[in-house]
Scaffold this motif. Structure first.
Motif, short mmCIF file in Angstrom:
data_model
loop_
_atom_site.label_atom_id
_atom_site.label_comp_id
_atom_site.label_asym_id
_atom_site.label_seq_id
_atom_site.Cartn_x
_atom_site.Cartn_y
_atom_site.Cartn_z
N LEU A 125 -6.27 -0.98 6.07
CA LEU A 125 -6.23 0.24 6.89
C LEU A 125 -6.95 1.40 6.22
O LEU A 125 -7.79 2.07 6.84
N CYS A 126 -6.63 1.65 4.96
CA CYS A 126 -7.19 2.82 4.28
C CYS A 126 -8.12 2.47 3.13
O CYS A 126 -8.71 3.36 2.52
N GLN A 127 -8.23 1.18 2.80
CA GLN A 127 -9.09 0.69 1.73
C GLN A 127 -8.65 1.15 0.34
O GLN A 127 -9.44 1.10 -0.61
N CYS A 144 -6.27 -2.26 0.81
CA CYS A 144 -5.56 -2.13 2.08
C CYS A 144 -6.55 -2.22 3.24
O CYS A 144 -7.58 -1.55 3.23
N HIS A 172 -0.03 4.25 0.16
CA HIS A 172 -0.56 5.29 1.04
C HIS A 172 -0.13 5.07 2.49
O HIS A 172 0.32 6.00 3.18
N CYS A 173 -0.27 3.84 2.96
CA CYS A 173 0.07 3.53 4.36
C CYS A 173 1.52 3.06 4.51
O CYS A 173 2.00 2.91 5.64
N CYS A 214 0.86 -1.18 0.00
CA CYS A 214 0.00 0.00 0.00
C CYS A 214 0.90 1.23 0.00
O CYS A 214 1.64 1.47 0.98
#
Length: 219
Positions: free
Chosen positions: A20-22, A18, A6-7, A4
């Motif tokens: 966590l953040c999809q 993801c 982003h994370c 991911c």
């Protein structure tokens, strides 16, 4: 392994997003972290297919015989009700594998009470105790026996199972002995099934039942 952006985390398995953040994951999927656990229906697919075939055969035979002998009443509807109740009990109990025996007993009590109240509200013809009650008891006992084989319920539930089988046999027996029944054949079948189920439990599960009784009564 998937990643991911982003994370800034790596995600194992075959997830597409993801946790966590999809956000969509990039990278190559790998084998799942945890092995797949097959459902009860997948584990015993052949058994349930045979059971479905037998249920269909019973319904078709009941409908055919009832149509050939219309003077005997519309008893085929009660057979349909019994088969439907059996499958409903199976589906509900398999989804809630804990305390299976109590679930089946509660369902049988609710169905029986509903039929008796319906019979009483519509002028009391006696069909609830002649047909519905013994059929529901038979369905409950057969369903419980199927679940014992299919789900391998814990030995602690065998005491409940033997008690339920005894009660479901005693109730039609009391109705039969008091002479309130107009049709005795369904109740006699129910009593016979109860005896057979009890004997079968004691023959094949006696060691587990004896241990549980010793634990419960501190013998």
């Amino acid at each position: 392994m998937k990643h991911c952006s982003h994370c800034k985390v790596d995600v194992r398995g075959e997830a597409e997003f993801c946790p966590l953040c999809q956000m969509p994951l990039a990278g190559t999927a790998e084998e799942p972290v945890f092995p797949e656990t097959p459902s009860v229906f997948r584990q015993f697919s052949l058994f349930f297919k045979i059971l479905l075939l037998v249920s269909t055969a019973i319904c078709v035979a009941a409908a055919a015989i009832n149509l050939a002998l219309p003077d005997t009443g519309r008893w085929a509807y009660f057979v349909f009700l019994g088969v439907g109740c059996m499958w409903a009990s199976l589906l509900i109990s398999i989804r809630k594998l804990y305390n299976v025996a109590n679930i089946i007993m509660n369902q049988a009590i609710l169905f029986s009470a509903f039929c008796v109240l319906w019979d009483w509200a519509t002028g009391w013809r006696g069909w609830s105790i002649d047909y519905a009650l013994p059929i529901i008891c038979i369905v409950a006992m057969v369903t419980m026996e199927i679940l014992i084989k299919a789900t391998r319920i814990p030995p602690s539930d065998y005491i409940v199972c033997t008690t339920i089988n005894a009660v479901f046999g005693i109730i039609p027996l009391i109705l039969y002995l008091t002479g309130v029944l107009n049709q005795v054949i369904p109740s006699l079948i129910c009593i016979s099934v109860s005896i057979i189920m009890l004997v079968g439990l004691f023959l094949f599960k006696w060691s587990d039942i004896r241990i549980e009784y010793m634990k419960r009564f501190r013998i």
